[in-house]
Design a protein around this motif. Structure first.
Motif, PDB file in Angstrom:
ATOM      1  N   ASP A   8      45.064  44.353  36.809  1.00  0.00           N
ATOM      2  CA  ASP A   8      44.683  42.952  36.594  1.00  0.00           C
ATOM      3  C   ASP A   8      43.163  42.801  36.539  1.00  0.00           C
ATOM      4  N   GLU A   9      42.481  43.849  36.073  1.00  0.00           N
ATOM      5  CA  GLU A   9      41.018  43.852  36.028  1.00  0.00           C
ATOM      6  C   GLU A   9      40.533  43.762  34.580  1.00  0.00           C
ATOM      7  N   PHE A  10      39.616  42.820  34.336  1.00  0.00           N
ATOM      8  CA  PHE A  10      39.043  42.621  33.012  1.00  0.00           C
ATOM      9  C   PHE A  10      37.516  42.651  33.106  1.00  0.00           C
ATOM     10  N   PHE A  11      36.885  43.212  32.078  1.00  0.00           N
ATOM     11  CA  PHE A  11      35.426  43.273  32.033  1.00  0.00           C
ATOM     12  C   PHE A  11      34.912  42.557  30.794  1.00  0.00           C
ATOM     13  N   ILE A  12      33.794  41.876  30.996  1.00  0.00           N
ATOM     14  CA  ILE A  12      33.144  41.172  29.886  1.00  0.00           C
ATOM     15  C   ILE A  12      31.705  41.670  29.785  1.00  0.00           C
ATOM     16  N   ILE A  13      31.254  41.934  28.567  1.00  0.00           N
ATOM     17  CA  ILE A  13      29.845  42.231  28.331  1.00  0.00           C
ATOM     18  C   ILE A  13      29.265  41.051  27.558  1.00  0.00           C
ATOM     19  N   LEU A  14      28.290  40.380  28.168  1.00  0.00           N
ATOM     20  CA  LEU A  14      27.606  39.257  27.517  1.00  0.00           C
ATOM     21  C   LEU A  14      26.307  39.771  26.913  1.00  0.00           C
ATOM     22  N   ASN A  15      26.249  39.781  25.606  1.00  0.00           N
ATOM     23  CA  ASN A  15      25.070  40.306  24.905  1.00  0.00           C
ATOM     24  C   ASN A  15      24.063  39.196  24.596  1.00  0.00           C
ATOM     25  N   ASP A  16      22.830  39.611  24.400  1.00  0.00           N
ATOM     26  CA  ASP A  16      21.755  38.685  23.989  1.00  0.00           C
ATOM     27  C   ASP A  16      21.674  37.467  24.898  1.00  0.00           C
ATOM     28  N   ILE A  17      21.610  37.715  26.194  1.00  0.00           N
ATOM     29  CA  ILE A  17      21.521  36.633  27.172  1.00  0.00           C
ATOM     30  C   ILE A  17      20.055  36.276  27.399  1.00  0.00           C
TER      31      ILE A  17
END
Length: 559
Positions: free
Chosen positions: A208-217
């Motif tokens: 139940d683990e999800f990862f997000i990469i937020l680019n150009d922050i």
């Protein structure tokens, strides 16, 4: 086995060829014998190899190649016959058949290879997709996530990693079943994806683990807004086929390069931030910072030291007297653990018990406390002292462990003490998890002569039905009620109801945390039988406890 299969077919192909030769009555070669023999052996070799290719194609289920190689074998066989100038080829129909077989062979072999190449490319795409994508949610998987983090690091631009973990998902999965659990994970993936930008990246790490990469922050406010939106969207329940499920999530956040310069550090720190969110009951988000890391490291050090502390016998019991209100005599004691750390000195329970519970070490610690209490009873007996009842707190985790009863029995057997000198205290939540199981365990303990106390009653979920249903001997009213009975009529009324009902059920009552004379007088008016608290004594080492008992002995017998 596989090689034996091919060898057998090679032998068979050669055998078939020579049978054909014998069938043709060993027609003698004509013309240039050397040239004819050379042609014969070359074409024979080609014939055998084409038969082998046919067999391999059949084995690999390549239909078009199989047809191609069988036609090529026919053509080569005709060539061999032609070398031997056998008259059968003078028949124009057979001659056309042999000659046309080469055209069909070329067509089928060429098409077969083309189709095989296309199928191989398709298979490679499927394998690549499976290797880098999650089969359930169709999101990128762990391997693809790591690849994308490395790519983001190589570009040397600011980015953020968000670790989204569902709260108490295992409970939902266990209660509803894996099929519903999988449906929830699919819906979770869609819900998270709908709350991030097109240029952002979402992967399922596993479970139940999800990862997000937020680019150009550009700034942290953007990250905060996205994290808030994700947490907020989870407030809406998940609709399944036959039920509605409410589930929350915990989000950890770390930034590059602020919180790490390599993938390992970033992944470690974002997980620390996520666990910090869970410590605050989940349903929120937390940015990583150095202070969090220090706290986690401290917990880790404590958790590791706990095991060593047991081995080095660093734990000691302090005892808080339980006092009869009418006689002011000590009627028993509660064992409370203290950790005499070799380097850090005395460590109190509030510092290590929560960590022990979090890591599951509490079961080992509770067992050790039971053993120490029994050894103390044994020591009193060996010194000719009349033992006093010692109560020990047992965590829900140990109570639900299968070998709990056998362990207690083994301690009694090794120390050779009467179980009547030991009481066990449990909290209400221990009974809530599996009422029937706990009922059976407590009955077994009581049948051995052990007294059972329901601790912290009035705190949390309190239900008077526990007094009626559970096999207990005494109720300990929580300190929160005692604190307010002098100026809160509602608490006083509730406490009176608990005392009266307990007595009606033949249960004894003890009030915890008594600190003032006014509280004690009021408890006496309410007909409460016993108490413990700082008014009489804080928890003390065994030497001080024995002095108290000795003073009581001089005044009168211990009840």
């Amino acid at each position: 086995m596989k090689y034996k299969f091919y060898i057998n077919w090679i032998i068979l192909a050669i055998g078939v060829f020579f049978i054909n030769i014998l069938f043709l009555n060993n027609i003698p070669f004509k013309g240039n014998i050397q040239s004819s023999i050379f042609d014969f052996f070359i074409k024979t070799l080609g014939y055998v190899l084409s038969l082998l290719c046919f067999v391999i194609s059949v084995k690999l289920k390549m239909k078009n190649l199989s047809l191609g190689w069988i036609f090529f074998s026919i053509y080569l066989f005709g060539d061999i016959v032609n070398v031997m100038e056998y008259n059968i080829l003078n028949n124009w129909i057979i001659n056309i058949l042999f000659n046309s077989s080469i055209i069909l062979a070329i067509i089928f072999i060429a098409y077969g290879f083309f189709k095989t190449i296309i199928e191989k490319e398709t298979l490679l795409k499927e394998i690549t997709h499976t290797e880098f994508n999650d089969s359930l949610t169709e999101l990128p998987n762990r391997r693809d996530l790591e690849k994308n983090i490395k790519k983001a690091l190589s570009e040397n631009k600011k980015f953020a990693i968000l670790f989204v973990d569902l709260d108490r998902f295992k409970l939902i999965n266990d209660s509803l079943g894996r099929r519903h659990g999988d449906n929830i994970l699919k819906k979770v993936a869609g819900r998270i994806k709908g709350n991030i930008r097109v240029e952002d990246y979402l992967a399922r790490y596993g479970g139940d683990e999800f990862f997000i990469i937020l680019n150009d922050i550009e700034n942290e406010n953007e990250i905060t807004e996205i994290a808030k939106n994700i947490v907020h969207r989870f407030r809406k329940p998940f609709e399944l086929e036959d039920t509605t499920v409410h589930i929350t999530c915990s989000v950890g956040i770390c930034l590059y390069p602020k919180n790490g310069n390599d993938m390992e550090t970033l992944m470690e720190n974002v997980e620390i931030a996520m666990h910090k969110t869970k410590e605050s009951q989940g349903n929120g988000y937390q940015f990583y910072n150095d202070n969090i890391h220090s706290q986690i490291k401290y917990k880790f050090d404590i958790a590791e030291s706990l095991r060593i502390g047991i081995q080095k016998d660093e734990f000691r019991l302090h005892y808080q007297p339980k006092v009869d209100i009418s006689t002011n005599q000590i009627i028993g004691v509660e064992a409370l653990v203290r950790w005499n750390h070799t380097k850090k000195g005395m460590i109190y329970p509030n510092e290590f018990i929560p960590i022990a519970e979090e890591t599951g070490f509490i079961k080992t610690l509770d067992k050790h406390i039971v053993k120490l209490a029994c050894l103390q009873i044994r020591d009193w007996i060996d010194r000719g002292k009349e033992p006093i009842n010692i109560s020990v707190n047992i965590s829900p985790k140990l109570l639900h462990e299968e070998n709990f009863i056998p362990y207690v029995e083994s301690v009694f057997e090794s120390t050779k003490i009467d179980p009547k000198y030991i009481s066990i205290e449990i909290i209400e939540t221990a009974a809530m998890e599996d009422k029937e199981y706990v009922y059976n365990i407590l009955n077994i303990l009581r049948n051995k002569g052990i007294k059972i106390l329901l601790d912290d009653f009035g705190k949390g979920y309190s239900s008077l039905s526990y007094l009626k249903d559970l096999p207990i001997d005494k109720v300990k009213i929580d300190k929160l009620f005692v604190d307010e009975i002098c100026f809160n009529n509602v608490n006083r009324t509730i406490m009176k109801a608990i005392i009266d009902m307990s007595k009606a059920l033949n249960l004894k009552v003890l009030a915890e945390g008594v600190e003032t004379v006014d509280q004690l007088n009021l408890l006496n008016e309410l007909d409460c039988q016993s108490y413990q608290g700082y008014l009489y004594s804080k928890p003390v080492p065994i030497e001080k406890l024995e002095k108290m008992i000795y003073e009581n002995e001089k005044k009168g017998a211990i009840v």
